[in-house]
Write a protein that holds these residues in place. Structure first.
Motif, PDB file in Angstrom:
ATOM      1  N   LEU A   1       0.820  -1.202   0.000  1.00  0.00           N
ATOM      2  CA  LEU A   1       0.000   0.000   0.000  1.00  0.00           C
ATOM      3  C   LEU A   1       0.855   1.253   0.000  1.00  0.00           C
ATOM      4  CD1 LEU A   1      -2.550  -1.057   2.738  1.00  0.00           C
ATOM      5  CD2 LEU A   1      -2.820  -1.259   0.291  1.00  0.00           C
TER       6      LEU A   1
ATOM      7  N   ILE B   1       0.318   5.753   0.490  1.00  0.00           N
ATOM      8  CA  ILE B   1      -0.606   6.862   0.681  1.00  0.00           C
ATOM      9  C   ILE B   1       0.132   8.171   0.490  1.00  0.00           C
ATOM     10  CG2 ILE B   1      -1.726   5.538   2.507  1.00  0.00           C
ATOM     11  CD1 ILE B   1      -1.183   8.014   4.259  1.00  0.00           C
TER      12      ILE B   1
ATOM     13  N   VAL C   1     -11.695   9.468   3.182  1.00  0.00           N
ATOM     14  CA  VAL C   1     -10.657   8.563   2.681  1.00  0.00           C
ATOM     15  C   VAL C   1     -10.756   8.560   1.164  1.00  0.00           C
ATOM     16  CG1 VAL C   1      -9.798   6.186   2.661  1.00  0.00           C
ATOM     17  CG2 VAL C   1     -10.869   7.104   4.733  1.00  0.00           C
TER      18      VAL C   1
ATOM     19  N   VAL D   1      -8.975   6.727  -2.242  1.00  0.00           N
ATOM     20  CA  VAL D   1      -8.086   5.689  -2.752  1.00  0.00           C
ATOM     21  C   VAL D   1      -7.936   5.917  -4.252  1.00  0.00           C
ATOM     22  CG1 VAL D   1      -7.688   3.213  -2.995  1.00  0.00           C
ATOM     23  CG2 VAL D   1      -8.958   4.078  -1.008  1.00  0.00           C
TER      24      VAL D   1
ATOM     25  N   ASN E   1      -2.763   4.575  -3.971  1.00  0.00           N
ATOM     26  CA  ASN E   1      -2.446   5.740  -3.146  1.00  0.00           C
ATOM     27  C   ASN E   1      -3.647   6.026  -2.260  1.00  0.00           C
ATOM     28  OD1 ASN E   1       0.046   6.278  -4.452  1.00  0.00           O
ATOM     29  ND2 ASN E   1      -1.078   7.165  -6.151  1.00  0.00           N
ATOM     30  N   TYR E   2      -3.381   6.249  -0.976  1.00  0.00           N
ATOM     31  CA  TYR E   2      -4.438   6.507  -0.003  1.00  0.00           C
ATOM     32  C   TYR E   2      -4.268   7.893   0.584  1.00  0.00           C
ATOM     33  CZ  TYR E   2      -5.418   1.532  -0.093  1.00  0.00           C
ATOM     34  OH  TYR E   2      -5.760   0.270  -0.499  1.00  0.00           O
TER      35      TYR E   2
ATOM     36  N   PHE F   1      -6.058  10.569   3.622  1.00  0.00           N
ATOM     37  CA  PHE F   1      -6.977  10.720   4.751  1.00  0.00           C
ATOM     38  C   PHE F   1      -7.085  12.201   5.066  1.00  0.00           C
ATOM     39  CE2 PHE F   1      -6.986   6.262   5.519  1.00  0.00           C
ATOM     40  CZ  PHE F   1      -5.714   5.826   5.215  1.00  0.00           C
TER      41      PHE F   1
END
Length: 148
Positions: free
Chosen positions: A20, A22, A122, A124, A135-136, A138
């Protein structure tokens, strides 16, 4: 209002284990051109950054966006996901990135929980290339934009 992260541009990526990724949250001054009134220092540590809920970030074509209810945001914050992320096993090269991601997730959750009615968004984004990583993002969101 405190500093707010940049939505696009020079947003560094942080890996979460081997699967993952982000985008990191950076204060708006991180890309500012230094002037006499703006000290030319690197990005402040997270202890110096004050995140405030803001309008939701735009969701790009092909991305998935989710805005939690305030109740779901508090539920998630109570479980301290930033601790889980920072303790995930990862290669030494990704360790610092995971810890940074956990810090920024914690900042966004804290900002949402500290402002009654605020929530967490969120986003994604799909991999940029075949076999790449998601890519995440928040983001703490102001009360007026949160589902009930």
């Amino acid at each position: 209002m405190g500093l707010r992260r940049i939505a696009a541009g020079a947003v560094p990526l942080v890996t979460l284990s081997a699967a993952l990724v982000i985008p990191l949250v950076a204060p708006a001054t991180a890309n500012a051109v230094p002037t006499e009134s703006t000290p030319s220092t690197s990005t402040p540590s997270t202890s110096e950054v004050k995140v405030e809920p803001n309008a939701p970030m735009p969701v790009a074509d092909g991305a998935i966006g989710y805005t939690a209810t305030p109740q779901s945001t508090r539920w998630l914050a109570d479980r301290k996901p930033e601790d889980v992320i920072s303790n995930l096993p990862s290669p030494p090269t990704d360790r610092k990135s995971n810890e940074q991601m956990a810090e920024y997730l914690g900042l966004e959750l804290d900002a949402a929980v500290e402002n009654p009615g605020a929530c967490l968004q969120v986003i994604v984004n799909p991999p940029l290339e075949q076999g790449g990583m998601f890519n995440y993002g928040f983001f703490a969101v102001e009360r007026e934009y949160c589902p009930r």
